[in-house]
Design a protein around this motif. Structure first.
Motif, PDB file in Angstrom:
ATOM      1  N   ASN A 609       6.219  37.449  44.312  1.00 22.84           N
ATOM      2  CA  ASN A 609       5.385  38.664  44.407  1.00 22.84           C
ATOM      3  C   ASN A 609       4.347  38.748  45.518  1.00 22.84           C
ATOM      4  O   ASN A 609       4.257  39.560  46.255  1.00 22.84           O
ATOM      5  N   ASN A 647      10.916  42.863  35.787  1.00 16.91           N
ATOM      6  CA  ASN A 647      10.047  43.921  36.081  1.00 16.91           C
ATOM      7  C   ASN A 647       9.661  43.420  37.588  1.00 16.91           C
ATOM      8  O   ASN A 647       9.649  44.495  38.394  1.00 16.91           O
ATOM      9  N   ASN A 648       9.194  42.346  38.011  1.00 15.03           N
ATOM     10  CA  ASN A 648       9.035  42.026  39.390  1.00 15.03           C
ATOM     11  C   ASN A 648      10.139  42.027  40.347  1.00 15.03           C
ATOM     12  O   ASN A 648       9.977  42.616  41.467  1.00 15.03           O
ATOM     13  N   ASN A 651      10.663  45.934  40.840  1.00 12.64           N
ATOM     14  CA  ASN A 651       9.586  46.441  41.751  1.00 12.64           C
ATOM     15  C   ASN A 651      10.291  46.087  43.308  1.00 12.64           C
ATOM     16  O   ASN A 651      10.200  47.004  44.004  1.00 12.64           O
ATOM     17  N   ASP A 654      13.131  48.402  43.960  1.00  8.36           N
ATOM     18  CA  ASP A 654      12.715  49.832  44.443  1.00  8.36           C
ATOM     19  C   ASP A 654      12.243  49.891  45.499  1.00  8.36           C
ATOM     20  O   ASP A 654      12.313  50.786  46.246  1.00  8.36           O
ATOM     21  N   THR A 655      11.176  49.008  46.148  1.00 10.13           N
ATOM     22  CA  THR A 655      10.686  49.063  47.395  1.00 10.13           C
ATOM     23  C   THR A 655      11.666  48.978  48.438  1.00 10.13           C
ATOM     24  O   THR A 655      11.680  49.563  49.706  1.00 10.13           O
ATOM     25  N   TRP A 686       4.083  48.721  33.198  1.00 16.06           N
ATOM     26  CA  TRP A 686       4.849  48.254  34.550  1.00 16.06           C
ATOM     27  C   TRP A 686       6.040  48.925  34.481  1.00 16.06           C
ATOM     28  O   TRP A 686       6.455  49.485  35.435  1.00 16.06           O
ATOM     29  N   GLY A 690       7.792  52.084  36.943  1.00  7.70           N
ATOM     30  CA  GLY A 690       8.837  51.810  37.731  1.00  7.70           C
ATOM     31  C   GLY A 690      10.012  52.819  37.500  1.00  7.70           C
ATOM     32  O   GLY A 690      10.464  53.450  38.542  1.00  7.70           O
ATOM     33  N   PRO A 727       0.073  50.152  37.606  1.00  5.29           N
ATOM     34  CA  PRO A 727       0.985  51.177  37.308  1.00  5.29           C
ATOM     35  C   PRO A 727       0.437  52.253  36.573  1.00  5.29           C
ATOM     36  O   PRO A 727       1.150  53.265  36.672  1.00  5.29           O
TER      37      PRO A 727
END
Length: 786
Positions: A609, A647-648, A651, A654-655, A686, A690, A727
């Protein structure tokens, strides 16, 4: 063997004497720093002497490190650098290196000693302790027994590499007894923490040479026979009577060591080692060495404490029979817990058990609780009726076995067994054991991610413990309730009364140790979830200080504190400080728990993260994928911690613009959260946020709107606090973009975008974030002041 060469037992006996000289120096706070054969002599009277303490340095053995050297002048620094360059040049020359290794005393900065006998930390200019001398002693011992040094090499780098990878050179055909070989290998460990705790421990192991022991026994029997033949029977009877009367108490207190048979003895140790090695884990041997060290120390301390407790009553008369009974009851329980774990290691070891073995061993309740007089007197004694006492002790043993399953990650089997035990506990009138069983059920349900059921069991445990005066168990149940109600289920207001009661109970039992540290840490997590970062940091710092005092710097609970503090710095935007704390946690966890442990996965997740926030995406991805791999191997497929990693990673993907892969990870996280936490838990915001943004980017506004509205519904009435506000804000801005084209929805769209903007403006961690810039630009284009 040369005809004039001493026998192995003779060599051992002389070197043990030399080792006692080193030990005496250590007890005086002195490290030799250059122990080698040239510094050991045997006098004409047969006594062994250790010479040349010219390089010795005083040290604080409680600190386990040397004091820093005084600052050098500029001239001294220049001279030291010149000497270093000259030495490096000489090491690189094949002609000079062998002579340097065999005879010279080297000095590069603070590197002092004879290289072939140096401990690796001495070569690397690290902190030296008595274990550094222990390494040099074992090199000398190896050389004496094998007639060669253990590690080859033409220069310092080569020798250090051979030590690091355990590449020993033993003469072909030469062989030592297995027990002796293992002792020497442990003393030659690259990591000083893997060696014996002290020279005394090493010497005690060496003194168990069967040849020496048998020889001494035969000599002792001959001496006894001679004495018996030389004195009269009447005098013997008289002397024996005087001796028997004067030593009755001391003899009564002997035999504690025999109680370790089948719990922790050489056979149990060997069985565990073989079981670990059979799992195929490449680090199984290293894990066993760590477990062995922990349980060795625990066994030694247990025998010492039990003997001293007995003598306090029966020899010195300093302690009441009641306190002795409570102390023995406490020690008996600690022995039962140790046996439950050692039996599981020996008979049920699999790769996951090996992964958790070190943490499980370190997680055993400390023996110090059995020395706390006030705490013991506050405990509920076992039933006086022998039959009832036996029944309760049987239930306690079964609970210890179930908790051993919990400590090694076998949650489902542990829960099944504990629920069976609970049914039997409900039939007894002794309520403390019922409270124990309820607590075990709650603990195992929590570990399984079943937080609502865990809360119910723990509330029952707390009430039962309160009713029976079992205050320590009550405190532990309250600690877990703070975490489950406040952190796991985000019901912040309900935590306040629980925390108040917990503080009162801890004050009542006067605990300044593990329970108080857990209280500080648990409530700190709740404050983090609420977004009260400064208060949370104060609680976590206090927990860290207590744990450092209790355990020292290398312990999983100390790592947990660094992890929690790192998360706090992350939340406030201080990523460099957060990364430093998380890397401390990772280093401790890998060192103490092993590289495959789930807590190591948590550290990789958090470091991932932080690298993502710093824009270092490839590093971030490596750490997240490492975390996912470890958690898949260690946890159930629907565990909430696994969802966090999904989830992380979503993220991050996605970025990086990998939307389809990101959606897949978000969907997996959402499915686990819904099953384990319910359909309206704040953590759902969260993955939902996303997924909504991916729908928006892939031109599916209707689907995105449904997702964003669900986030707002979940977070209604300020339910989303702390980290969950991010979120929520992302969902608000996404929804604003969807609503704006519809004339009648523009006012709501403006309101949502402004709310999102205020959130990001208020975060120190996002002063110049792309999201905030995008919101600014979007509002400006639509003429909305901000």
């Amino acid at each position: 063997r040369k005809t004039n060469q001493p026998s192995r037992p003779e060599l051992l006996a002389k070197l043990i004497e030399a080792g006692r000289g080193l030990s005496a120096a250590h007890q005086a706070g002195i490290i030799h720093r250059d122990f080698k054969p040239d510094n050991v002599i045997v006098g004409n009277d047969g006594r062994v002497l250790v010479l040349d303490f010219g390089l010795a340095r005083a040290t604080d053995l409680n600190e386990k490190q040397e004091k820093p050297a005084p600052e050098k002048s500029a001239l001294e620094k220049t001279q030291a650098e010149a000497r270093a360059k000259a030495l490096i040049s000489s090491i690189s020359s094949n002609d000079n290196s062998s002579q340097l290794l065999s005879t010279s005393l080297t000095q590069v900065g603070s590197v002092v000693g004879t290289i072939n006998y140096m401990a690796p930390e001495q070569m690397e200019q690290g902190a030296l302790t008595e274990r550094s001398d222990q390494f040099s002693f074992c090199v000398t011992l190896f050389e004496a027994l094998y007639d060669c040094r253990p590690f080859a090499g033409n220069n310092l780098t080569q020798v250090l590499r051979h030590i690091k990878f355990g590449k020993l050179r033993k003469p072909r055909g030469a062989r030592l007894p297995k027990w002796l070989d293992e002792i020497i290998l442990r003393g030659l460990s690259f990591d000083s923490q893997d060696r014996y705790e002290s020279m005394n421990k090493l010497l005690a192991a060496l003194a168990n040479d069967p040849e020496i022991i048998n020889k001494e026994r035969r000599a002792k029997r001959l001496r006894v026979a001679a004495i018996v033949g030389a004195i009269s029977i009447s005098l013997l009877i008289t002397s024996f009577g005087i001796w028997y009367a004067s030593t009755k108490g001391a003899r009564f207190c002997r035999g504690s060591a025999a109680m370790l048979k089948g719990v922790w003895d050489s056979q149990v140790s060997q069985d565990i080692k073989e079981a670990f090695l059979k799992t195929g884990r490449h680090y199984a041997g290293d894990t066993f060495a760590r477990v062995e060290s922990i349980l060795d120390t625990r066994a030694t301390d247990w025998v010492t404490m039990r003997t001293e407790a007995c003598e306090a009553t029966h020899v010195r008369g300093e302690q009441s029979e009641r306190l002795l009974d409570l102390r023995m009851q406490c020690l008996k329980r600690r022995l039962s817990e140790t046996q439950a774990l050692s039996e599981l290691f020996a008979t049920r070891a699999d790769p996951k058990v090996v992964d958790k073995a070190v943490a499980a061993s370190q997680g055993l309740i400390g023996l110090d609780v059995c020395a706390d007089e006030n705490a013991l007197l506050a405990e509920v004694p076992l039933p006086e009726n022998p039959v009832r006492r036996k029944q309760v002790e049987s239930l306690q043993r079964r609970l210890d076995q179930a908790m051993a399953l919990q400590k090694t990650g076998q949650y489902q089997e542990g829960l099944k067994r504990t629920q069976e035990i609970l049914a039997d506990c409900q039939k007894t009138a002794y309520k403390p054991v019922l409270a124990d069983a309820l607590y075990c059920v709650g603990n195992l349900l929590s570990k399984s991610g079943k937080f609502k059921e865990a809360e119910q069991a723990l509330r029952k445990a707390e009430l039962t413990a309160d009713a029976s005066g079992y205050e320590k168990l009550r405190a532990r149940a309250l600690m877990d309730l703070i975490s489950i109600v406040g952190f796991r289920q985000a019901r912040f207001e309900e935590v306040k009364p629980i925390e108040a009661v917990a503080a009162a109970v801890i004050e009542k039992i006067k605990d300044e140790g593990r329970i108080k540290a857990n209280w500080q840490a648990s409530f700190g997590l709740v404050l983090l979830a609420k977004g009260e970062y400064q208060r949370a940091l104060a609680y976590q710092e206090r927990a860290l200080q207590i744990r450092l005092k209790l355990f020292g710097p290398n312990h999983p609970e100390v790592a947990a504190s660094h992890n929690d503090i790192g998360n706090l710095y992350d939340s406030t935007g201080d990523y460099d400080q957060a990364l430093a704390e998380q890397q401390k946690a990772l280093k401790i966890r890998e060192k103490t728990l092993g590289p495959e442990h789930p807590d190591v996965a948590a550290s990789h997740n958090n470091i991932g993260n932080l690298f993502s926030r710093k824009g270092e995406y490839q590093l971030a991805r490596w750490h997240h994928e490492k975390s996912l791999h470890l958690r898949k191997n260690a946890l159930a497929k629907d565990h909430p911690d696994l969802a966090v990693t999904y989830n992380n990673l979503g993220n991050l993907l996605d970025t990086m613009g990998q939307y389809d892969s990101a959606r897949e990870h978000f969907t997996k996280a959402l499915g686990i959260f819904e099953i384990k936490l319910g359909m309206d838990h704040p953590l759902l915001s969260w993955p939902l946020s996303g997924i909504g943004w991916i729908d928006l980017r892939q031109h599916r506004p209707e689907a995105a709107q449904q997702i964003f509205e669900r986030v707002l519904s979940i977070c209604g009435s300020t339910k989303c606090k702390g980290d969950e506000k991010e979120p929520l804000s992302r969902a608000r801005f996404g929804l604003a973009k969807i609503l704006w084209p519809t004339e009648g929805s523009r006012q709501r769209a403006k309101q949502l975008a402004v709310q999102a903007e205020k959130f990001y403006q208020g975060l120190n961690s996002y002063p110049e974030s792309d999201t905030l810039k995008e919101i600014h630009a979007w509002l400006k284009e639509r003429g909305v002041a901000h």
